[in-house]
Design an enzyme around this catalytic site. Structure first.
Site, PDB file in Angstrom:
ATOM      1  N   ILE A  59       1.017  -1.124  -0.143  1.00  0.00           N
ATOM      2  CA  ILE A  59       0.052  -0.066  -0.071  1.00  0.00           C
ATOM      3  C   ILE A  59       1.139   1.244  -0.046  1.00  0.00           C
ATOM      4  O   ILE A  59       1.945   1.306   0.869  1.00  0.00           O
ATOM      5  CB  ILE A  59      -0.937   0.046   1.090  1.00  0.00           C
ATOM      6  CG1 ILE A  59      -1.872   1.077   1.176  1.00  0.00           C
ATOM      7  CG2 ILE A  59      -0.168  -0.099   2.664  1.00  0.00           C
ATOM      8  CD1 ILE A  59      -3.038   1.320   2.465  1.00  0.00           C
ATOM      9  N   SER A  60       0.723   2.030  -0.938  1.00  0.00           N
ATOM     10  CA  SER A  60       1.554   3.198  -1.137  1.00  0.00           C
ATOM     11  C   SER A  60       1.498   4.127   0.242  1.00  0.00           C
ATOM     12  O   SER A  60       0.453   4.351   0.896  1.00  0.00           O
ATOM     13  CB  SER A  60       1.267   4.151  -2.463  1.00  0.00           C
ATOM     14  OG  SER A  60       1.282   3.300  -3.386  1.00  0.00           O
ATOM     15  N   GLN A  61       2.648   4.839   0.419  1.00  0.00           N
ATOM     16  CA  GLN A  61       2.852   5.859   1.451  1.00  0.00           C
ATOM     17  C   GLN A  61       1.559   6.730   1.335  1.00  0.00           C
ATOM     18  O   GLN A  61       1.390   7.160  -0.065  1.00  0.00           O
ATOM     19  CB  GLN A  61       4.008   6.432   1.619  1.00  0.00           C
ATOM     20  CG  GLN A  61       4.338   7.361   0.465  1.00  0.00           C
ATOM     21  CD  GLN A  61       5.734   8.085   0.749  1.00  0.00           C
ATOM     22  OE1 GLN A  61       6.723   7.916   0.039  1.00  0.00           O
ATOM     23  NE2 GLN A  61       5.678   8.807   1.785  1.00  0.00           N
TER      24      GLN A  61
END
Length: 212
Positions: A59-61
């Site tokens: 999950i992207s920052q």
């Protein structure tokens, strides 16, 4: 962990990092990121960092989610956005609060199924999902006035360029997997495509072929 104060600390951090679109910030504030990560990592959900979600995906920052969303909306509201790489569904959930319709493609079926469940739980019903190869886009429903790609490609897939509407915007990381890459903003103009390099990033690779 999930208190409003914890979320506000994240919003403050995003503002300090340069995110300024109030609609994007409100969408981040409203979205319970802890629902999009494994329970064992829920205590880290509101850190500004990427987290593993299984299947060699992340999950992207939050900053990158906000930044890419902000870039997509820079020229005004969008009614039809194609997302390549549903992943956990977090970026999808943010987009669903910002644009009229989202069309999201994911190659890993189990990730897509989980993402669908999360968006239903959040009552976000303006998203249509497709299980398939993101490199091919979604030609049947093209063109799109926004395309966002959440995995890195060695070069911009021609299929995605072809599916971008006139005046449309694409945000995509480009470069070699496992090394420093460049985030690019591509705009379809009358005489072709303009490209703007926005800085160094690091994403998981955009891979071919669906996986059950």
């Amino acid at each position: 962990m999930t208190s409003q104060r914890t979320r506000e600390r994240l919003i403050q951090r995003l503002c300090e990092e340069g995110v300024s679109n109030p609609k994007v910030l409100d969408a981040i504030r409203r979205t319970p990121r802890h629902l999009f990560v494994d329970e064992a990592l829920a205590h880290r959900a509101y850190e500004d960092t990427a987290l593993p979600i299984g299947h060699n995906q992340t999950i992207s920052q939050p900053f990158m989610v906000a930044h890419m969303s902000e870039l997509l909306l820079e020229a005004g509201p969008l009614d039809k956005v194609l997302e390549i790489g549903t992943g956990s569904g977090y970026q999808t959930a943010i987009l669903a609060q910002l644009v009229e319709r989202v069309f999201s493609v994911e190659r890993i079926k189990v990730l897509q199924d989980r993402a669908k469940e999360r968006l239903v739980e959040l009552n976000l019903r303006n998203v249509v999902f497709r299980w398939g190869d993101g490199c091919d886009g979604w030609q049947a429903l093209a063109p799109y006035n926004g395309i966002i790609v959440t995995a890195v490609a060695p070069e911009v897939p021609q299929a995605l360029l072809d599916q971008l509407a006139p005046g449309g915007r694409m945000v995509i990381p480009v470069g070699p997997a496992g090394e420093v890459q460049q985030l690019m903003l591509i705009v379809r103009e009358e005489q072709g495509f303009s490209r703007r390099v926005l800085g160094a990033v690091r994403f998981v690779p955009l891979l071919n072929g669906p996986v059950a």
